[in-house]
Design a protein around this motif. Structure first.
Motif, PDB file in Angstrom:
ATOM      1  N   GLN A 148       5.944  16.090   1.238  1.00 18.48           N
ATOM      2  CA  GLN A 148       4.546  16.098   1.663  1.00 18.48           C
ATOM      3  C   GLN A 148       4.421  16.582   3.104  1.00 18.48           C
ATOM      4  OE1 GLN A 148       2.586  12.299   1.817  1.00 18.48           O
ATOM      5  NE2 GLN A 148       0.571  13.222   1.932  1.00 18.48           N
ATOM      6  N   ARG A 169       1.272   9.442  -5.798  1.00 18.62           N
ATOM      7  CA  ARG A 169       1.670  10.737  -5.257  1.00 18.62           C
ATOM      8  C   ARG A 169       2.806  11.353  -6.059  1.00 18.62           C
ATOM      9  NH1 ARG A 169       3.616  10.423   0.626  1.00 18.62           N
ATOM     10  NH2 ARG A 169       5.091   9.134  -0.444  1.00 18.62           N
ATOM     11  N   THR A 179       1.673   0.497 -11.572  1.00 15.22           N
ATOM     12  CA  THR A 179       0.551  -0.085 -10.828  1.00 15.22           C
ATOM     13  C   THR A 179       0.231  -1.484 -11.330  1.00 15.22           C
ATOM     14  OG1 THR A 179      -0.346   2.125 -10.470  1.00 15.22           O
ATOM     15  CG2 THR A 179      -1.837   0.271 -10.126  1.00 15.22           C
ATOM     16  N   THR A 188       0.623   4.010  -2.930  1.00 16.29           N
ATOM     17  CA  THR A 188       0.417   5.416  -2.575  1.00 16.29           C
ATOM     18  C   THR A 188       1.525   6.278  -3.159  1.00 16.29           C
ATOM     19  OG1 THR A 188      -0.652   4.764  -0.511  1.00 16.29           O
ATOM     20  CG2 THR A 188       0.152   7.016  -0.645  1.00 16.29           C
ATOM     21  N   ASP A 189       2.759   5.816  -3.089  1.00 13.92           N
ATOM     22  CA  ASP A 189       3.879   6.575  -3.628  1.00 13.92           C
ATOM     23  C   ASP A 189       3.785   6.705  -5.143  1.00 13.92           C
ATOM     24  OD1 ASP A 189       6.548   7.848  -3.032  1.00 13.92           O
ATOM     25  OD2 ASP A 189       7.141   6.351  -4.526  1.00 13.92           O
ATOM     26  N   ASP A 198       8.081  11.819   0.732  1.00 16.14           N
ATOM     27  CA  ASP A 198       7.500  11.865   2.077  1.00 16.14           C
ATOM     28  C   ASP A 198       7.859  13.167   2.788  1.00 16.14           C
ATOM     29  OD1 ASP A 198       6.197   9.443   1.929  1.00 16.14           O
ATOM     30  OD2 ASP A 198       7.804   8.310   2.901  1.00 16.14           O
ATOM     31  N   PHE A 257       0.827  -1.209   0.000  1.00 14.75           N
ATOM     32  CA  PHE A 257       0.000   0.000   0.000  1.00 14.75           C
ATOM     33  C   PHE A 257       0.861   1.259   0.000  1.00 14.75           C
ATOM     34  CE2 PHE A 257      -3.398  -2.685   2.212  1.00 14.75           C
ATOM     35  CZ  PHE A 257      -3.961  -3.043   1.009  1.00 14.75           C
ATOM     36  N   LYS A 258       1.990   1.222   0.682  1.00 16.17           N
ATOM     37  CA  LYS A 258       2.903   2.361   0.694  1.00 16.17           C
ATOM     38  C   LYS A 258       3.432   2.631  -0.706  1.00 16.17           C
ATOM     39  CE  LYS A 258       5.835   5.279   2.589  1.00 16.17           C
ATOM     40  NZ  LYS A 258       5.400   6.608   2.885  1.00 16.17           N
TER      41      LYS A 258
END
Length: 138
Positions: A77, A35, A48, A31-32, A74, A27-28
């Motif tokens: 953000q 983002r 993906t 998400t990256d 990270d 999931f990390k």
């Protein structure tokens, strides 16, 4: 419980921990991928699909290829979130360098400070101060 030894319990707990860790990492990375500003739509779609269809290989290749920049995204953000929070606090406290937008909360803070100064200097009585403060806060 007699036919499930203690070592098997530890092994099951380790497998559960690794399984949860794997999903956290997956999931990390997803998400990256979404983002990331330096990657276009086709790149995001390709990564993906690669991560979903071949999860072990996809995650490992992604970590090798783009793992170093994950930390920088990270940090960026976190800086943006901190700057937005600081801006919100400045606007809410009324010290944002002028009224931008409504400006009523900033004027309320300034008016309350002026009322307190007038009361402390003796220009207003306690009753007048309370009436003015109640009117201002209403």
């Amino acid at each position: 419980m007699d036919n499930y030894p203690l070592l098997d319990i530890f092994w099951t707990m380790l497998e559960l921990f690794l399984w949860i860790l794997w999903f956290f990492l997956l999931f990390k990375i997803i998400t990256d991928i979404f983002r990331s500003d330096d990657m276009g739509g086709w790149g995001k779609a390709g990564w993906t699909i690669f991560v979903i269809l071949l999860p072990f290989l996809g995650v490992l290749v992604y970590l090798i290829a783009r793992g170093g920049s994950m930390q920088q995204r990270d940090v960026d953000q976190a800086r943006k979130a901190d700057a937005a929070f600081q801006d919100y606090v400045r606007k809410a406290a009324g010290s944002g360098g002028g009224a931008s937008g409504g400006g009523s909360s900033g004027s309320h803070v300034e008016d309350l400070a002026k009322l307190a100064e007038l009361k402390n200097s003796g220009a207003l009585s306690e009753a007048e101060y309370q009436r003015a403060k109640d009117k201002l806060l209403a």
